[in-house]
Design a protein around this motif. Sequence first.
Motif, mmCIF file in Angstrom:
data_model
loop_
_atom_site.group_PDB
_atom_site.id
_atom_site.type_symbol
_atom_site.label_atom_id
_atom_site.label_comp_id
_atom_site.label_asym_id
_atom_site.label_seq_id
_atom_site.Cartn_x
_atom_site.Cartn_y
_atom_site.Cartn_z
ATOM 1 N N LEU A 163 43.048 -21.824 10.623
ATOM 2 C CA LEU A 163 42.935 -22.603 11.857
ATOM 3 C C LEU A 163 42.320 -23.950 11.505
ATOM 4 N N ARG A 164 42.632 -24.967 12.301
ATOM 5 C CA ARG A 164 41.973 -26.254 12.144
ATOM 6 C C ARG A 164 41.340 -26.630 13.478
ATOM 7 N N LEU A 165 40.038 -26.769 13.456
ATOM 8 C CA LEU A 165 39.303 -27.208 14.635
ATOM 9 C C LEU A 165 39.182 -28.722 14.626
ATOM 10 N N SER A 166 39.211 -29.296 15.812
ATOM 11 C CA SER A 166 39.023 -30.734 15.971
ATOM 12 C C SER A 166 37.867 -30.994 16.919
ATOM 13 N N CYS A 167 37.176 -32.098 16.696
ATOM 14 C CA CYS A 167 36.092 -32.517 17.581
ATOM 15 C C CYS A 167 36.280 -34.005 17.863
ATOM 16 N N ALA A 168 36.657 -34.315 19.086
ATOM 17 C CA ALA A 168 36.829 -35.705 19.495
ATOM 18 C C ALA A 168 35.506 -36.236 20.014
ATOM 19 N N ALA A 169 35.042 -37.333 19.431
ATOM 20 C CA ALA A 169 33.744 -37.890 19.789
ATOM 21 C C ALA A 169 33.908 -39.224 20.495
ATOM 22 N N SER A 170 33.025 -39.480 21.435
ATOM 23 C CA SER A 170 32.989 -40.780 22.112
ATOM 24 C C SER A 170 31.538 -41.098 22.451
ATOM 25 N N GLY A 171 31.309 -42.365 22.782
ATOM 26 C CA GLY A 171 29.953 -42.778 23.108
ATOM 27 C C GLY A 171 29.307 -43.537 21.968
ATOM 28 N N ASP A 172 28.005 -43.688 22.069
ATOM 29 C CA ASP A 172 27.228 -44.481 21.131
ATOM 30 C C ASP A 172 27.450 -44.051 19.676
ATOM 31 N N ARG A 173 28.033 -44.943 18.897
ATOM 32 C CA ARG A 173 28.364 -44.612 17.510
ATOM 33 C C ARG A 173 27.111 -44.347 16.679
ATOM 34 N N TYR A 174 26.024 -45.056 16.988
ATOM 35 C CA TYR A 174 24.791 -44.922 16.196
ATOM 36 C C TYR A 174 24.082 -43.600 16.458
ATOM 37 N N SER A 175 24.471 -42.909 17.518
ATOM 38 C CA SER A 175 23.881 -41.604 17.817
ATOM 39 C C SER A 175 24.658 -40.472 17.169
ATOM 40 N N ARG A 176 25.722 -40.788 16.483
ATOM 41 C CA ARG A 176 26.539 -39.753 15.848
ATOM 42 C C ARG A 176 26.888 -40.133 14.407
ATOM 43 N N LYS A 177 25.847 -40.564 13.675
ATOM 44 C CA LYS A 177 26.045 -40.927 12.282
ATOM 45 C C LYS A 177 26.399 -39.719 11.434
ATOM 46 N N SER A 178 25.853 -38.582 11.747
ATOM 47 C CA SER A 178 26.217 -37.352 11.065
ATOM 48 C C SER A 178 26.737 -36.351 12.088
ATOM 49 N N MET A 179 27.646 -35.521 11.618
ATOM 50 C CA MET A 179 28.308 -34.564 12.501
ATOM 51 C C MET A 179 28.309 -33.197 11.837
ATOM 52 N N GLY A 180 28.408 -32.169 12.669
ATOM 53 C CA GLY A 180 28.411 -30.840 12.079
ATOM 54 C C GLY A 180 29.139 -29.818 12.937
ATOM 55 N N TRP A 181 29.438 -28.703 12.305
ATOM 56 C CA TRP A 181 30.008 -27.545 12.992
ATOM 57 C C TRP A 181 29.016 -26.388 12.909
ATOM 58 N N PHE A 182 28.803 -25.753 14.040
ATOM 59 C CA PHE A 182 27.962 -24.577 14.126
ATOM 60 C C PHE A 182 28.764 -23.455 14.757
#
Length: 123
Positions: A18-37
């Motif tokens: 399977l391939r999961l996707s996460c579409a992000a929006s909003g303040d770019r500086y608040s999402r410098k790192s991303m993760g899956w839990f």
Amino acid sequence: QVQLVESGGGSVQSGGSLRLSCAASGDRYSRKSMGWFRQAPGKEREGVACIDSNGNTKYTDSVKGRFTISQDNAKNTMYLQMNSLKPEDTAMYYCAAAPWSFCFLRAGNFAYWGQGTQVTVSS
């Protein structure tokens, strides 16, 4: 503020992908790192993989060699490619974002969370 929307979950048989996707929006500086839990019923939320602002990645031991985290900055989307899935991978999978340049597989380090997408692996 940051908004995160996961997609791509589903039901597969053991050994499937399977391939999961996460579409992000909003303040770019608040999402410098991303993760899956992920969180299975009756268990604590577990860090699966994360990626930092330099593209460095970390994985929990149980998924190393099977899962791959990546991101497409132009599309503001993060992915989790999951191969050789096992029944023990069954859980709700959450996307998360943090303002830190480096990532850690601890839920407390992440400030923003998506609603989750269910992954079910049958034997």
